[in-house]
Scaffold this active site. Structure first.
Site, PDB file in Angstrom:
ATOM      1  N   HIS A 300      35.894  31.102  39.856  1.00 40.44           N
ATOM      2  CA  HIS A 300      35.496  31.272  41.258  1.00 40.44           C
ATOM      3  C   HIS A 300      36.740  31.586  42.076  1.00 40.44           C
ATOM      4  O   HIS A 300      37.816  31.067  41.816  1.00 40.44           O
ATOM      5  CB  HIS A 300      34.847  29.988  41.799  1.00 40.44           C
ATOM      6  N   ASP A 357      26.259  29.800  39.421  1.00 41.23           N
ATOM      7  CA  ASP A 357      25.420  30.704  38.618  1.00 41.23           C
ATOM      8  C   ASP A 357      25.268  30.252  37.172  1.00 41.23           C
ATOM      9  O   ASP A 357      24.403  30.757  36.456  1.00 41.23           O
ATOM     10  CB  ASP A 357      26.011  32.119  38.665  1.00 41.23           C
TER      11      ASP A 357
HETATM   12  C1  SDX Z   1      29.319  33.763  43.110  1.00 42.63           C
HETATM   13  O1  SDX Z   1      32.622  33.871  46.755  1.00 42.63           O
HETATM   14  C2  SDX Z   1      31.636  33.051  46.596  1.00 42.63           C
HETATM   15  O2  SDX Z   1      31.543  32.031  47.245  1.00 42.63           O
HETATM   16  C3  SDX Z   1      30.592  33.514  45.617  1.00 42.63           C
HETATM   17  C4  SDX Z   1      29.460  32.540  45.326  1.00 42.63           C
HETATM   18  C5  SDX Z   1      28.582  32.343  46.515  1.00 42.63           C
HETATM   19  O3  SDX Z   1      27.935  31.289  46.602  1.00 42.63           O
HETATM   20  O4  SDX Z   1      28.459  33.290  47.329  1.00 42.63           O
HETATM   21  O5  SDX Z   1      29.986  31.313  44.892  1.00 42.63           O
HETATM   22  C6  SDX Z   1      28.564  33.087  44.205  1.00 42.63           C
HETATM   23  O6  SDX Z   1      29.500  34.940  43.172  1.00 42.63           O
HETATM   24  C7  SDX Z   1      29.898  32.914  42.008  1.00 42.63           C
HETATM   25  C8  SDX Z   1      30.689  33.746  40.981  1.00 42.63           C
HETATM   26  C9  SDX Z   1      29.700  34.395  39.998  1.00 42.63           C
HETATM   27  N1  SDX Z   1      30.420  35.364  39.121  1.00 42.63           N
HETATM   28  C10 SDX Z   1      30.646  35.071  37.847  1.00 42.63           C
HETATM   29  O7  SDX Z   1      30.379  33.988  37.311  1.00 42.63           O
HETATM   30  C11 SDX Z   1      31.270  36.221  37.061  1.00 42.63           C
HETATM   31  C12 SDX Z   1      32.374  35.682  36.166  1.00 42.63           C
HETATM   32  N2  SDX Z   1      33.502  35.212  37.018  1.00 42.63           N
HETATM   33  C13 SDX Z   1      34.555  36.139  37.258  1.00 42.63           C
HETATM   34  O8  SDX Z   1      34.246  37.482  37.259  1.00 42.63           O
HETATM   35  C14 SDX Z   1      35.544  35.666  38.329  1.00 42.63           C
HETATM   36  O9  SDX Z   1      35.871  34.371  38.038  1.00 42.63           O
HETATM   37  C15 SDX Z   1      35.141  35.774  39.792  1.00 42.63           C
HETATM   38  C16 SDX Z   1      34.709  37.149  40.148  1.00 42.63           C
HETATM   39  C17 SDX Z   1      34.065  34.810  40.106  1.00 42.63           C
HETATM   40  C18 SDX Z   1      36.378  35.412  40.617  1.00 42.63           C
HETATM   41  O10 SDX Z   1      37.308  36.389  40.402  1.00 42.63           O
HETATM   42  P1  SDX Z   1      38.775  36.333  41.089  1.00 42.63           P
HETATM   43  O11 SDX Z   1      38.891  35.199  42.020  1.00 42.63           O
HETATM   44  O12 SDX Z   1      39.074  37.698  41.595  1.00 42.63           O
HETATM   45  O13 SDX Z   1      39.687  35.957  39.892  1.00 42.63           O
HETATM   46  P2  SDX Z   1      40.330  37.011  38.893  1.00 42.63           P
HETATM   47  O14 SDX Z   1      39.284  38.001  38.481  1.00 42.63           O
HETATM   48  O15 SDX Z   1      41.602  37.483  39.489  1.00 42.63           O
HETATM   49  O16 SDX Z   1      40.625  36.068  37.614  1.00 42.63           O
HETATM   50  C19 SDX Z   1      41.823  35.289  37.561  1.00 42.63           C
HETATM   51  C20 SDX Z   1      42.141  35.199  36.067  1.00 42.63           C
HETATM   52  C21 SDX Z   1      42.182  36.579  35.375  1.00 42.63           C
HETATM   53  O17 SDX Z   1      43.033  36.452  34.273  1.00 42.63           O
HETATM   54  P3  SDX Z   1      44.585  37.013  34.468  1.00 42.63           P
HETATM   55  O18 SDX Z   1      44.459  38.483  34.819  1.00 42.63           O
HETATM   56  O19 SDX Z   1      45.181  36.177  35.577  1.00 42.63           O
HETATM   57  O20 SDX Z   1      45.205  36.773  33.109  1.00 42.63           O
HETATM   58  O21 SDX Z   1      41.094  34.472  35.399  1.00 42.63           O
HETATM   59  C22 SDX Z   1      40.448  35.330  34.468  1.00 42.63           C
HETATM   60  C23 SDX Z   1      40.785  36.737  34.843  1.00 42.63           C
HETATM   61  O22 SDX Z   1      40.743  37.580  33.715  1.00 42.63           O
HETATM   62  N3  SDX Z   1      39.016  35.078  34.610  1.00 42.63           N
HETATM   63  C24 SDX Z   1      38.164  34.974  33.613  1.00 42.63           C
HETATM   64  C25 SDX Z   1      36.931  34.680  34.201  1.00 42.63           C
HETATM   65  N4  SDX Z   1      37.076  34.620  35.522  1.00 42.63           N
HETATM   66  C26 SDX Z   1      38.368  34.867  35.791  1.00 42.63           C
HETATM   67  N5  SDX Z   1      38.329  35.103  32.262  1.00 42.63           N
HETATM   68  C27 SDX Z   1      37.209  34.951  31.524  1.00 42.63           C
HETATM   69  N6  SDX Z   1      35.980  34.648  32.013  1.00 42.63           N
HETATM   70  C28 SDX Z   1      35.815  34.507  33.339  1.00 42.63           C
HETATM   71  N7  SDX Z   1      34.627  34.226  33.840  1.00 42.63           N
END
Ligand code: SDX
Length: 418
Positions: A300, A357
């Site tokens: 998140h 989610d």
């Molecule tokens: C919602 O914003 C809100 O409040 C949203 C929400 C709401 O109520 O409105 O809470 C609802 O959208 C919840 C999120 C649902 N999405 C997912 O579950 C999809 C999977 N999660 C990711 O795509 C990600 O964690 C996000 C999109 C939720 C957050 O992305 P960020 O904050 O931009 O973080 P990032 O992509 O920069 O990740 C940081 C690191 C990265 O690794 P590095 O490049 O630093 O090595 O963490 C890794 C990412 O690759 N990473 C994950 C991961 N999420 C982040 N690796 C594997 N699996 C994951 N799920």
């Protein structure tokens, strides 16, 4: 607490004011930055950027806390209905008995739609995703509602009509005729009846399912400046109409990285089950930078601890499955995935915990909502938050949202036609 920040650029000294929030979150007010220094800031995804001041909800990402108008989500979920929560989020205070009665009655007064909408729906391809249908129907609602109504009534129209549009979308998908709202039922029971009633058959309410839906809608009601809410505010800042702004918020929510994740979580868990349940293999896949796969429902932008909503949703999922006497291998698998991921240093070091989610889809599935409709349910829950932010943006008199950029394209050049 400092009231200004001082900094030097190329030997020149500058100071910018600092603003503080209720819980002492601090922000450097850069609204005069370019004017005074010639510099802009660069922050893709707005990870470090506050776009407004808001009093609707507050997230403490480090502690894993969520407040709606100051009330902890853990208290709201046990003491309020979704309609009370909607009133709170829209108006800033919980309603007293008379206010709640009037609010509920007004919603019931508006719980019908123009017959033309059914004709429009008949012309939308059945293959179209329900989120696209809901966003389109919400947009076109504008043509059937007198926009000279008081703004408060427009909010009530949407609270009343969105469940009808969602039910029509679902029933179209499965070939059931349109249905009508039942003014004798509470909000969630009416919603369930509109979804699942079969013509010429009596519909039996199930309080367990109604309570689970009530809770899951509350969990989604608002969440600061998430992608879809910021979309709604951005459209509102251009003075786009309420329906167009909410419709755009739905389109943003549809994205798999945002509200579309609840459907993606179940599809992921089903794929893990289908491929023999080797969780370790999928966790390694999620950790592999070369693999675009992510562990859906994990991570998140703000929570660097457990999403409090995920903790509550996990308990609601366990209760509803146990009370309905159903066994759901997906829930057991989800708990196993959570356990194994949180034993892995990759997830712990990156502070990737289950978000709302991860468990919400299990609840929707248990109460009979199909996967394709999960994000529609998220939209129904988020509606009060979207409207409250649209309202607040206007009260704040926020300027039109228009970010700057760093241009990296061609230098100026002349056309030389060959
Ligand atoms: C919602 O914003 C809100 O409040 C949203 C929400 C709401 O109520 O409105 O809470 C609802 O959208 C919840 C999120 C649902 N999405 C997912 O579950 C999809 C999977 N999660 C990711 O795509 C990600 O964690 C996000 C999109 C939720 C957050 O992305 P960020 O904050 O931009 O973080 P990032 O992509 O920069 O990740 C940081 C690191 C990265 O690794 P590095 O490049 O630093 O090595 O963490 C890794 C990412 O690759 N990473 C994950 C991961 N999420 C982040 N690796 C594997 N699996 C994951 N799920």
């Amino acid at each position: 607490m400092c009231s200004v920040v001082n900094f030097n650029i190329n030997g020149y000294h500058y100071k910018l004011p600092v603003i503080y929030g209720t819980f002492c979150e601090k922000a450097i007010n850069i609204s005069k930055l370019r004017e005074s220094t010639g510099f802009i800031t660069f922050d893709p995804g707005f990870k470090n950027t506050g776009i407004t001041k808001s009093s609707i909800s507050f997230i403490d990402g480090e502690k894993g806390e969520l407040l709606y108008r100051g009330y902890p989500i853990e208290q709201i979920i046990n003491q309020c209905s979704f309609i009370e929560t909607s009133y709170l989020i829209l108006n800033g205070e919980l309603p007293n008995t008379a206010q709640l009665k009037s609010f509920s009655e007004k919603i019931k007064k508006f719980n019908s739609i123009h017959k033309e909408i059914n004709k429009i729906l008949d012309n939308i391809p059945n293959s179209y995703h329900p989120m696209g249908i809901l966003s389109f129907l919400t947009h076109i609602l504008d043509a059937f509602i007198n926009n000279s109504l008081r703004e408060e009534d427009l909010y009530l129209h949407l609270l009343a009509k969105l469940p009808i549009l969602a039910a029509l979308t679902y029933r179209k998908k499965i070939g059931l005729p349109p249905t009508y709202a039942d003014p004798h039922l509470d909000y969630t029971s009416n919603l369930l009846k509109m979804f699942f009633s079969i013509p010429n058959q009596s519909y039996e309410l199930n309080p367990i399912i109604s309570d689970a839906l009530n809770k899951i809608l509350i969990l989604h009601a608002d969440h600061e400046q998430n992608c879809s809410t910021t979309t709604v505010r951005l459209l509102g800042s251009a003075h786009a109409g309420l329906f167009a702004s909410i419709s755009a918020g739905m389109s943003a929510l549809w994205g798999k990285l945002h509200g579309g994740a609840n459907q993606a979580v179940i599809e992921m868990l089903e794929a893990i089950l289908k491929s023999g349940g080797n969780i370790k293999k999928w966790i390694e896949k999620a950790k592999n930078k070369k693999d675009p796969f992510r562990l859906m429902g994990f991570g998140h932008r703000i929570y660097k601890n457990f999403d409090p909503r995920a903790k509550i949703a996990k308990k609601v999922a366990e209760n509803v499955i146990q009370q309905l006497g159903i066994s759901d291998p997906i829930l057991e698998l989800a708990k196993d995935v959570e356990r194994k991921a949180l034993q892995d240093s990759y997830f712990l070091e990156k502070k990737l915990y289950p978000n709302i989610d991860f468990y919400s889809g299990i609840i929707y599935q248990a109460i009979g909502i199909p996967k394709e409709m999960f994000t529609v349910m998220f939209a129904l829950g988020r509606l009060p938050g979207w409207m409250a932010h649209w309202k607040e943006m206007k009260l704040n008199k926020d300027p039109i949202g228009r970010p700057r950029q760093i241009y990296i394209g061609y230098k100026k050049r002349n056309i030389k036609k060959k």
